[in-house]
Design a protein around this motif. Structure first.
Motif, PDB file in Angstrom:
ATOM      1  N   SER A   1       0.842  -1.196   0.000  1.00 44.75           N
ATOM      2  CA  SER A   1       0.000   0.000   0.000  1.00 44.75           C
ATOM      3  C   SER A   1       0.877   1.245   0.000  1.00 44.75           C
ATOM      4  O   SER A   1       2.052   1.209   0.396  1.00 44.75           O
ATOM      5  CB  SER A   1      -0.925   0.029   1.227  1.00 44.75           C
ATOM      6  OG  SER A   1      -1.714  -1.145   1.285  1.00 44.75           O
TER       7      SER A   1
ATOM      8  N   TRP B   1      -2.164   6.321  -1.604  1.00 47.34           N
ATOM      9  CA  TRP B   1      -3.208   6.548  -2.589  1.00 47.34           C
ATOM     10  C   TRP B   1      -3.938   5.277  -3.008  1.00 47.34           C
ATOM     11  O   TRP B   1      -5.011   5.376  -3.621  1.00 47.34           O
ATOM     12  CB  TRP B   1      -2.610   7.213  -3.838  1.00 47.34           C
ATOM     13  CG  TRP B   1      -1.648   8.313  -3.508  1.00 47.34           C
ATOM     14  CD1 TRP B   1      -0.298   8.266  -3.562  1.00 47.34           C
ATOM     15  CD2 TRP B   1      -1.987   9.624  -3.026  1.00 47.34           C
ATOM     16  NE1 TRP B   1       0.252   9.468  -3.156  1.00 47.34           N
ATOM     17  CE2 TRP B   1      -0.756  10.328  -2.828  1.00 47.34           C
ATOM     18  CE3 TRP B   1      -3.180  10.283  -2.764  1.00 47.34           C
ATOM     19  CZ2 TRP B   1      -0.710  11.641  -2.370  1.00 47.34           C
ATOM     20  CZ3 TRP B   1      -3.141  11.592  -2.301  1.00 47.34           C
ATOM     21  CH2 TRP B   1      -1.920  12.250  -2.109  1.00 47.34           C
ATOM     22  N   LYS B   2      -3.390   4.098  -2.699  1.00 47.63           N
ATOM     23  CA  LYS B   2      -4.043   2.878  -3.175  1.00 47.63           C
ATOM     24  C   LYS B   2      -3.517   1.675  -2.404  1.00 47.63           C
ATOM     25  O   LYS B   2      -2.446   1.707  -1.789  1.00 47.63           O
ATOM     26  CB  LYS B   2      -3.795   2.679  -4.677  1.00 47.63           C
ATOM     27  CG  LYS B   2      -2.320   2.649  -5.048  1.00 47.63           C
ATOM     28  CD  LYS B   2      -2.110   2.637  -6.559  1.00 47.63           C
ATOM     29  CE  LYS B   2      -0.632   2.705  -6.905  1.00 47.63           C
ATOM     30  NZ  LYS B   2      -0.402   2.724  -8.366  1.00 47.63           N
ATOM     31  N   ASP B   3      -4.289   0.569  -2.473  1.00 43.23           N
ATOM     32  CA  ASP B   3      -3.903  -0.759  -1.991  1.00 43.23           C
ATOM     33  C   ASP B   3      -3.747  -1.670  -3.195  1.00 43.23           C
ATOM     34  O   ASP B   3      -4.593  -1.654  -4.108  1.00 43.23           O
ATOM     35  CB  ASP B   3      -4.966  -1.329  -1.055  1.00 43.23           C
ATOM     36  CG  ASP B   3      -4.920  -0.689   0.308  1.00 43.23           C
ATOM     37  OD1 ASP B   3      -3.815  -0.304   0.741  1.00 43.23           O
ATOM     38  OD2 ASP B   3      -5.983  -0.536   0.932  1.00 43.23           O
ATOM     39  N   CYS B   4      -2.671  -2.464  -3.187  1.00 44.08           N
ATOM     40  CA  CYS B   4      -2.372  -3.283  -4.358  1.00 44.08           C
ATOM     41  C   CYS B   4      -2.033  -4.709  -3.959  1.00 44.08           C
ATOM     42  O   CYS B   4      -1.628  -4.987  -2.818  1.00 44.08           O
ATOM     43  CB  CYS B   4      -1.216  -2.686  -5.162  1.00 44.08           C
ATOM     44  SG  CYS B   4      -1.590  -1.061  -5.883  1.00 44.08           S
TER      45      CYS B   4
ATOM     46  N   CYS C   1      -4.757  -3.180  -8.356  1.00 47.08           N
ATOM     47  CA  CYS C   1      -4.799  -2.116  -7.349  1.00 47.08           C
ATOM     48  C   CYS C   1      -6.223  -1.622  -7.151  1.00 47.08           C
ATOM     49  O   CYS C   1      -7.056  -1.673  -8.076  1.00 47.08           O
ATOM     50  CB  CYS C   1      -3.912  -0.934  -7.759  1.00 47.08           C
ATOM     51  SG  CYS C   1      -2.154  -1.320  -7.802  1.00 47.08           S
ATOM     52  N   ARG C   2      -6.466  -1.126  -5.978  1.00 45.98           N
ATOM     53  CA  ARG C   2      -7.730  -0.473  -5.641  1.00 45.98           C
ATOM     54  C   ARG C   2      -7.408   0.933  -5.138  1.00 45.98           C
ATOM     55  O   ARG C   2      -6.855   1.109  -4.058  1.00 45.98           O
ATOM     56  CB  ARG C   2      -8.469  -1.264  -4.553  1.00 45.98           C
ATOM     57  CG  ARG C   2      -9.810  -0.655  -4.130  1.00 45.98           C
ATOM     58  CD  ARG C   2     -10.401  -1.433  -2.993  1.00 45.98           C
ATOM     59  NE  ARG C   2      -9.591  -1.333  -1.794  1.00 45.98           N
ATOM     60  CZ  ARG C   2      -9.712  -0.348  -0.886  1.00 45.98           C
ATOM     61  NH1 ARG C   2     -10.603   0.612  -1.049  1.00 45.98           N
ATOM     62  NH2 ARG C   2      -8.943  -0.357   0.196  1.00 45.98           N
ATOM     63  N   ASP C   3      -7.716   1.896  -5.970  1.00 44.09           N
ATOM     64  CA  ASP C   3      -7.457   3.275  -5.585  1.00 44.09           C
ATOM     65  C   ASP C   3      -8.371   3.689  -4.446  1.00 44.09           C
ATOM     66  O   ASP C   3      -9.550   3.294  -4.392  1.00 44.09           O
ATOM     67  CB  ASP C   3      -7.671   4.217  -6.772  1.00 44.09           C
ATOM     68  CG  ASP C   3      -6.649   3.976  -7.883  1.00 44.09           C
ATOM     69  OD1 ASP C   3      -5.549   3.481  -7.564  1.00 44.09           O
ATOM     70  OD2 ASP C   3      -6.959   4.264  -9.057  1.00 44.09           O
ATOM     71  N   PHE C   4      -7.819   4.512  -3.566  1.00 42.34           N
ATOM     72  CA  PHE C   4      -8.639   5.024  -2.484  1.00 42.34           C
ATOM     73  C   PHE C   4      -9.728   5.926  -3.060  1.00 42.34           C
ATOM     74  O   PHE C   4      -9.461   6.752  -3.933  1.00 42.34           O
ATOM     75  CB  PHE C   4      -7.799   5.804  -1.483  1.00 42.34           C
ATOM     76  CG  PHE C   4      -6.859   4.934  -0.695  1.00 42.34           C
ATOM     77  CD1 PHE C   4      -7.168   3.621  -0.434  1.00 42.34           C
ATOM     78  CD2 PHE C   4      -5.672   5.444  -0.208  1.00 42.34           C
ATOM     79  CE1 PHE C   4      -6.319   2.813   0.292  1.00 42.34           C
ATOM     80  CE2 PHE C   4      -4.802   4.649   0.521  1.00 42.34           C
ATOM     81  CZ  PHE C   4      -5.127   3.335   0.772  1.00 42.34           C
TER      82      PHE C   4
END
Length: 261
Positions: free
Chosen positions: A51, A54-57, A67-70
């Motif tokens: 992480s 700005w995002k979790d990957c 990735c999942r952008d915040f």
């Protein structure tokens, strides 16, 4: 010359520190953990969770990253918002600090007189310290969040335990460089805190001030206090009486010379 070199070196160090801090905001792997392939396991596939701000990957062994952008600002975790805000505040203070220090340096020809430039440089060093403290608080907040989850005994088996990533160490190094540059700036203008003091003596109803120059001529001479010279052991006449007698005889000699001419 030494003062200018120290200020130039401090400018380079502090600017490099702010570049490090700025780079960490765009870097990945603020926290990272891996699953599988440990302890002699026969599991071939290894997955990495990481992480940033700005995002979790998620990255698998085939180097495919998902990735999942915040989402919008108010749905992000509170500590991530705090880290963002502290870093932004620190970078803003750092911008003003760099400008003030550039104006207050001796090698630049803007900023006014030397005393004014020293005050401007001192203000810039204060801004450096304030911005460095803000950035350091941001990194410490993020590290504390990771440490609480990693070393907590109440965390369930399905919760990931993250490790510290390279951006955090780079940011801490940047904060150290910022503080070092600010201290070097302050050392070069310490005369603002401790101005040169002049020693003043009082004697015989008058005052004596220690002059800056050691030289003494016929017209710029001065009288030192009586305690600095040995007392005159003569016929009993004081030096003041001799001076008064000399002042009385001088006009007579001048008048005789004029009459002769």
């Amino acid at each position: 010359m030494r003062k200018r070199l120290i200020q130039i070196f401090a400018f380079l160090i502090s600017s490099l520190g702010w570049v490090f801090v700025l780079c960490t905001m765009a870097m990945d792997f603020w926290r990272i953990t891996q699953i599988g392939g440990q302890g002699g396991s026969f599991i071939i596939k290894v997955a990495w969770y990481w992480s940033n701000l700005w995002k979790d990957c998620f990255t698998d062994s085939t180097a495919v990253t998902n990735c999942r952008d915040f989402p919008v600002l108010w749905s992000v975790a509170a500590y991530v918002q705090g880290v963002r805000g502290l870093l932004m505040c620190g970078l803003t203070l750092g911008f003003f600090a760099v400008v003030l220090c550039f104006i207050g340096m001796d090698c630049t020809y803007i900023g006014g007189a030397d005393k004014t430039k020293d005050k401007v440089l001192l203000a810039g060093s204060v801004f450096h310290i304030a911005g460095g403290v803000s950035d350091l608080a941001a990194y410490c907040l993020y590290i504390n969040r990771i440490a609480r989850t990693t070393f907590s005994a109440r965390v369930g088996p399905g919760v990931l335990r993250y490790d510290l990533g390279p951006p955090l160490f780079l940011g801490l190094v940047g904060c150290f460089l910022i503080f070092l540059g600010a201290v070097m700036y302050a050392v070069t203008v310490f005369r603002v805190f401790c101005p040169k003091s002049q020693v003043v003596y009082a004697y015989g109803g008058g005052t004596y001030m220690n002059p800056r120059s050691r030289g003494r001529t016929l017209y710029t001479g001065y009288y030192r206090p009586a305690g600095q010279y040995a007392s005159y052991m003569g016929s009993g006449r004081s030096s003041s009486s001799k001076i008064s007698k000399l002042s009385q005889t001088t006009p007579t000699k001048n008048s005789l010379r004029d009459a002769f001419v």
